[in-house]
Design a protein around this motif. Sequence first.
Motif, PDB file in Angstrom:
ATOM      1  N   LEU A  10       0.630  -1.351  -0.005  1.00 34.09           N
ATOM      2  CA  LEU A  10      -0.021  -0.019   0.062  1.00 34.09           C
ATOM      3  C   LEU A  10       0.717   1.376  -0.106  1.00 34.09           C
ATOM      4  O   LEU A  10       0.212   2.352  -0.506  1.00 34.09           O
ATOM      5  CB  LEU A  10      -0.935   0.097   1.373  1.00 34.09           C
ATOM      6  CG  LEU A  10      -1.982   1.006   1.635  1.00 34.09           C
ATOM      7  CD1 LEU A  10      -2.973   1.501   0.192  1.00 34.09           C
ATOM      8  CD2 LEU A  10      -2.755   0.519   2.739  1.00 34.09           C
ATOM      9  N   HIS A  53      -9.080   0.874 -11.302  1.00 40.45           N
ATOM     10  CA  HIS A  53      -9.495   2.233 -10.670  1.00 40.45           C
ATOM     11  C   HIS A  53      -8.640   3.295 -10.931  1.00 40.45           C
ATOM     12  O   HIS A  53      -7.572   3.025 -11.142  1.00 40.45           O
ATOM     13  CB  HIS A  53     -10.355   2.145  -9.453  1.00 40.45           C
ATOM     14  CG  HIS A  53      -9.508   1.897  -7.979  1.00 40.45           C
ATOM     15  ND1 HIS A  53      -8.489   0.968  -8.004  1.00 40.45           N
ATOM     16  CD2 HIS A  53      -9.322   2.595  -7.157  1.00 40.45           C
ATOM     17  CE1 HIS A  53      -7.964   0.956  -7.167  1.00 40.45           C
ATOM     18  NE2 HIS A  53      -8.159   1.900  -6.450  1.00 40.45           N
ATOM     19  N   ASP A  57      -2.364   4.993  -6.497  1.00 42.34           N
ATOM     20  CA  ASP A  57      -1.162   4.117  -6.200  1.00 42.34           C
ATOM     21  C   ASP A  57      -1.622   2.910  -7.051  1.00 42.34           C
ATOM     22  O   ASP A  57      -0.886   1.875  -7.064  1.00 42.34           O
ATOM     23  CB  ASP A  57      -1.613   3.499  -4.655  1.00 42.34           C
ATOM     24  CG  ASP A  57      -2.859   3.165  -4.307  1.00 42.34           C
ATOM     25  OD1 ASP A  57      -3.845   4.089  -4.726  1.00 42.34           O
ATOM     26  OD2 ASP A  57      -3.074   1.951  -3.613  1.00 42.34           O
ATOM     27  N   HIS A  58      -2.553   2.748  -8.199  1.00 43.00           N
ATOM     28  CA  HIS A  58      -2.639   1.968  -9.138  1.00 43.00           C
ATOM     29  C   HIS A  58      -2.603   2.278 -10.438  1.00 43.00           C
ATOM     30  O   HIS A  58      -2.751   1.449 -11.341  1.00 43.00           O
ATOM     31  CB  HIS A  58      -4.380   1.484  -8.732  1.00 43.00           C
ATOM     32  CG  HIS A  58      -4.537   0.972  -7.628  1.00 43.00           C
ATOM     33  ND1 HIS A  58      -4.747  -0.589  -7.528  1.00 43.00           N
ATOM     34  CD2 HIS A  58      -4.628   1.221  -6.451  1.00 43.00           C
ATOM     35  CE1 HIS A  58      -4.792  -0.891  -6.276  1.00 43.00           C
ATOM     36  NE2 HIS A  58      -4.874   0.435  -5.467  1.00 43.00           N
ATOM     37  N   ASP A 160      -8.996  -2.796  -5.286  1.00 43.99           N
ATOM     38  CA  ASP A 160      -9.181  -2.403  -3.879  1.00 43.99           C
ATOM     39  C   ASP A 160     -10.716  -2.848  -3.743  1.00 43.99           C
ATOM     40  O   ASP A 160     -11.459  -2.435  -4.541  1.00 43.99           O
ATOM     41  CB  ASP A 160      -8.929  -1.001  -3.702  1.00 43.99           C
ATOM     42  CG  ASP A 160      -7.507  -0.554  -3.568  1.00 43.99           C
ATOM     43  OD1 ASP A 160      -6.724  -1.666  -3.944  1.00 43.99           O
ATOM     44  OD2 ASP A 160      -7.121   0.460  -3.304  1.00 43.99           O
ATOM     45  N   HIS A 196     -11.636  -1.147   2.191  1.00 42.39           N
ATOM     46  CA  HIS A 196     -10.651  -2.033   2.140  1.00 42.39           C
ATOM     47  C   HIS A 196     -11.143  -3.245   2.790  1.00 42.39           C
ATOM     48  O   HIS A 196     -12.093  -3.291   3.871  1.00 42.39           O
ATOM     49  CB  HIS A 196      -9.444  -1.495   2.550  1.00 42.39           C
ATOM     50  CG  HIS A 196      -8.835  -0.452   1.525  1.00 42.39           C
ATOM     51  ND1 HIS A 196      -8.352  -0.631   0.500  1.00 42.39           N
ATOM     52  CD2 HIS A 196      -8.704   0.949   1.859  1.00 42.39           C
ATOM     53  CE1 HIS A 196      -8.034   0.345  -0.175  1.00 42.39           C
ATOM     54  NE2 HIS A 196      -8.076   1.258   0.740  1.00 42.39           N
ATOM     55  N   HIS A 223      -1.624  -5.591  -1.755  1.00 46.80           N
ATOM     56  CA  HIS A 223      -1.989  -4.083  -1.160  1.00 46.80           C
ATOM     57  C   HIS A 223      -2.026  -4.245   0.372  1.00 46.80           C
ATOM     58  O   HIS A 223      -2.927  -3.866   0.901  1.00 46.80           O
ATOM     59  CB  HIS A 223      -3.411  -4.061  -1.663  1.00 46.80           C
ATOM     60  CG  HIS A 223      -4.037  -2.464  -1.689  1.00 46.80           C
ATOM     61  ND1 HIS A 223      -4.432  -1.811  -0.581  1.00 46.80           N
ATOM     62  CD2 HIS A 223      -3.778  -1.751  -2.769  1.00 46.80           C
ATOM     63  CE1 HIS A 223      -4.667  -0.440  -0.990  1.00 46.80           C
ATOM     64  NE2 HIS A 223      -4.464  -0.488  -2.237  1.00 46.80           N
TER      65      HIS A 223
END
Length: 258
Positions: A10, A53, A57-58, A160, A196, A223
């Motif tokens: 993460l 999405h 962070d993705h 996520d 989450h 993650h």
Amino acid sequence: MEIQILGAHLAEVKGARLTSLLIDRTLVVDAGGLTSALSLPEQKKIETVLLTHHHFDHTRDLVTLAANAGYYWRKQLVVYAPRYTLDIVTGGLLSSKLYTNFLEYPSEEKPTVILEAIEPYSRKNIDGYDVLAVPVKHSAPTVGYQITSSDGKSLFYTGDTTVGISECWQHISPELLIAEVAGPNKYADWLEKAGHLCAEFLRQELIQFRQLKGYLPRVIIIHIGNPYEQEIKEEVAQVAQELEADITLGYEDMKVTL
Ligand SMILES: [Zn+2]
Ligand SMILES: [Zn+2]
């Protein structure tokens, strides 16, 4: 099918990268810690990126991958995601206000990045894989992906997600489930609000999987909230023991063959 976990965490710190998966060296799913995990020749093999999405962070390394593809190889990358996600990425990360507009560079006729909207619940053949996007619950519109190779090997990556992922189970039958656990059980309330999973939520959702499908796939957790990794590992191990299931934490550069 060979799955390589490029980023399993993460937070980005030395030795840990943001979420990203590489399938058979050519298909990327989420572009968190992507480019720092691969050499230039390895990056050159990438043809396609699927995004679950728009969260930073993705998606972050879409820009660094496009820069290498555009500047060095004049290669085109196709990025698939739901329309909502593509619109945010276009106006943000890929905007010319931020950096080169790879949707028009080096030319509008042959740009580095080509965006393709993907419709949830509708199977699509992408690079020879059967890809099914299934909406999941998160703090932003998100899909998980079931990816099935031509020889019938299949994985589902949740993206996520939080409590309620079991609504996806009726649509999928994976051999491997890649799911997230962002924090320990003691933060369950906060994790649910932030969209989450913790190990306890995962346990409940997997029980529903087994009731519906009559089996449990191998499960790999990514993650992972870095400061809580040991606690998450112990809590996930308890779930694995109770369910008599193969559930382990993923890690950077882990390779799994189906
Ligand atoms: Zn997110
Ligand atoms: Zn995330």
